[in-house]
Design a protein around this motif. Structure first.
Motif, PDB file in Angstrom:
ATOM      1  N   SER A   1      74.292   8.537  13.758  1.00 35.70           N
ATOM      2  CA  SER A   1      74.391   7.350  14.187  1.00 35.70           C
ATOM      3  C   SER A   1      75.001   6.135  12.747  1.00 35.70           C
ATOM      4  CB  SER A   1      73.133   6.651  14.517  1.00 35.70           C
ATOM      5  OG  SER A   1      72.978   5.183  14.687  1.00 35.70           O
TER       6      SER A   1
ATOM      7  N   VAL B   1      78.044   5.975  17.273  1.00 33.33           N
ATOM      8  CA  VAL B   1      77.830   7.188  16.816  1.00 33.33           C
ATOM      9  C   VAL B   1      79.255   8.093  16.223  1.00 33.33           C
ATOM     10  CG1 VAL B   1      75.820   7.764  18.019  1.00 33.33           C
ATOM     11  CG2 VAL B   1      78.188   8.228  18.869  1.00 33.33           C
TER      12      VAL B   1
ATOM     13  N   PRO C   1      75.394   0.369  20.001  1.00 31.37           N
ATOM     14  CA  PRO C   1      75.135   1.591  19.112  1.00 31.37           C
ATOM     15  C   PRO C   1      76.334   2.375  19.051  1.00 31.37           C
ATOM     16  CG  PRO C   1      73.513   1.503  21.021  1.00 31.37           C
ATOM     17  CD  PRO C   1      74.679   0.507  21.101  1.00 31.37           C
TER      18      PRO C   1
END
Length: 222
Positions: free
Chosen positions: A92, A173, A171
């Motif tokens: 992440s 990644v 988020p």
């Protein structure tokens, strides 16, 4: 203004109205094709994963990193014929790792992108808006921006700089091994894929998707 000019102006306005109507109808048809039970959505989902899920293993490697293997002994399908997405763990941008299994019970929108891709940069704003929409509506879902970090054309630094510059908070990644993009047979970006709360691939789209269109995709998993 002459009568001829007025007639020409009226015809131009009428043509513009017809064009606007055609655009709205086209958009409505696009969304309707992606509603629950849609054959197109199911076909898209199965075609995306079925071929590669039949392989015993998926090798992947990136520059300076050891090869990683994702073993798939037998493809699993739900009663509707939709494929189960294997668990994959990616680093992440916020630190630590995020695995698909850790998101169980939530609908997951995977957005494959890179900062060098103009369409991806444009569409990431809609994915951020979707992230905000989920928070505001307490929706059980997550938008995961999967950056195709190949270490050459796209790096962690370039990805992080773009995210920070635009103030995005969804988020992110890093896809450095190619495992997840290989499973989804990604050959061009951007790509949006929707996974339901039980982990099955419900649908998706190749290319730019508006906020409304992506929400329509999410409805597949409700």
């Amino acid at each position: 203004m002459t009568k001829q000019a007025m007639t020409k102006q009226a015809m131009t306005k009428q043509a513009m109205r017809k064009q606007a109507i055609r655009k709205r109808v086209t958009k409505k048809r696009t969304i309707s094709r992606l509603t629950a039970g849609s054959r197109t959505a199911r076909r898209w989902a199965c075609a995306l994963l079925c071929g590669l899920l039949l392989m015993a293993a998926v090798p992947a490697c990136a520059s300076g990193q050891a090869a990683e293997m994702v073993t798939v002994t037998k493809p699993e399908f739900n009663p509707e014929g939709l494929p189960l997405v294997p668990d994959v763990t990616l680093p992440s941008a916020a630190g630590g790792d995020i695995s698909l299994s850790s998101l169980a019970g939530k609908q997951v929108v995977l957005y494959f992108w890179a900062s060098w891709c103009p369409s991806c940069r444009e569409n990431l704003a809609d994915k951020q808006a979707l992230h905000d929409w989920m928070l505001e509506n307490e929706f059980e879902g997550v938008v995961l921006a999967v950056n195709l970090t190949d270490g050459m054309r796209e790096t962690r630094e370039r990805c992080d700089a773009f995210i920070a510059e635009n103030g995005y908070t969804l988020p992110v990644v890093y896809e450095e091994t190619g495992v997840l993009s290989s499973l989804f047979n990604i050959s061009s970006i951007p790509v949006t894929a929707v996974i339901d709360a039980e982990g099955y691939l419900k649908g998706g789209a190749i290319g730019v998707q508006t906020l409304e269109e992506t929400i329509a995709l999410l409805e597949l998993g409700t």
